[in-house]
Scaffold this motif. Sequence first.
Motif, PDB file in Angstrom:
ATOM      1  N   SER A  57      30.478  19.077  82.812  1.00  0.00           N
ATOM      2  CA  SER A  57      31.663  19.556  82.845  1.00  0.00           C
ATOM      3  C   SER A  57      31.773  20.759  83.715  1.00  0.00           C
ATOM      4  CB  SER A  57      31.999  19.873  81.349  1.00  0.00           C
ATOM      5  OG  SER A  57      31.882  18.704  80.525  1.00  0.00           O
ATOM      6  N   ILE A  85      36.191  14.591  84.596  1.00  0.00           N
ATOM      7  CA  ILE A  85      36.135  15.830  85.116  1.00  0.00           C
ATOM      8  C   ILE A  85      36.836  16.155  86.526  1.00  0.00           C
ATOM      9  CG2 ILE A  85      34.429  18.037  85.687  1.00  0.00           C
ATOM     10  CD1 ILE A  85      34.431  16.986  83.014  1.00  0.00           C
ATOM     11  N   THR A 198      36.369  18.383  78.437  1.00  0.00           N
ATOM     12  CA  THR A 198      35.245  17.239  78.554  1.00  0.00           C
ATOM     13  C   THR A 198      35.516  16.216  77.495  1.00  0.00           C
ATOM     14  OG1 THR A 198      33.960  19.244  78.643  1.00  0.00           O
ATOM     15  CG2 THR A 198      32.907  17.468  78.190  1.00  0.00           C
TER      16      THR A 198
END
Length: 320
Positions: A57, A85, A198
């Motif tokens: 992340s 991401i 995330t």
Amino acid sequence: MNLQDTSSLAPTELAPSASGSPFKEPAADGYILGGFTWRHAHQDIARPVVIINAATSVRCRHYSRFADYLFANNFDVITYDYRGIGESRPASLKGLNATWSDWGALDFEAMLKRAQREFPGQPIDVVGHSFGGCAAGLGASGHLIRHLVTVGAQFAYWRDYAPAHRWRMFGKWHVVMPLVTMVCGYFPGKRLGWLEDTPAGVVRDWSTPTDRYEKRPSGRVIHAKHGWLPFANVSAKTLAISISDDPYGTIPAIERLLGYFTGGTTTHLRIEPKDIGEEEVGHFAFFRSPYQATLWPIALSWLQNGELAPDTPGRRVPRS
């Protein structure tokens, strides 16, 4: 419990490089990944191309200055974001089925295939930060990797965290993070200043405690979805760099991951901040531009030659 330990805060250097050109690349399951390519004007089959695998992340833009540095030293470079991401984020993370094993077996594998297609005949090297070092072992085409450099790479197994930080980190990543994820359907890390937002599956892989780890762990997360553990495919000469004040990258944590890479030679270099004239470095700082003169040449030498320069700071950790 103070959960705002600065040693584990997300990085801040996110400016895109002027040298990197954006691209889109489908993974094998059709998911569209985004990233950047640093490409020299004229192809040279002797010039390596480096794929940079990000930490969990952390956006690929964090590594753009390091990519510039490699490019200036005659490498082509690929940076990319895992699904969910940064450049590979969908409109909503709720319901996105993405796991650590997807990030390696699908997303990193797509980058290996891209490097092979876009830079035919050129050697392929990999730099993996934190989880990015794990991802390097998950691609079915891992045999293509010539040289591998990992930085603070480990499985985030809580028993391997540095003892002085262990319970604070356990509370943050293994209690608070999954609870917030259960409420939101994903982890809103950006609002908290901890990580990028995330996917829930990645949070589950990271945060679920287990005692089923051995000297070489069973790989529960990696086996769970794709059913195989391809680390042995990697025959690269591997350098694992760890920093002594990195609470994630302890010697047991680094060695646990290296235990999977049985197909090639591995070297573990342990660096103390004082070795490079610093008071602290931690988990994220390696790729920040102030370390261009002290830490980056270590990775560069290994990528170029598969060896450490004679004046490299730190010590080699004996391999059992």
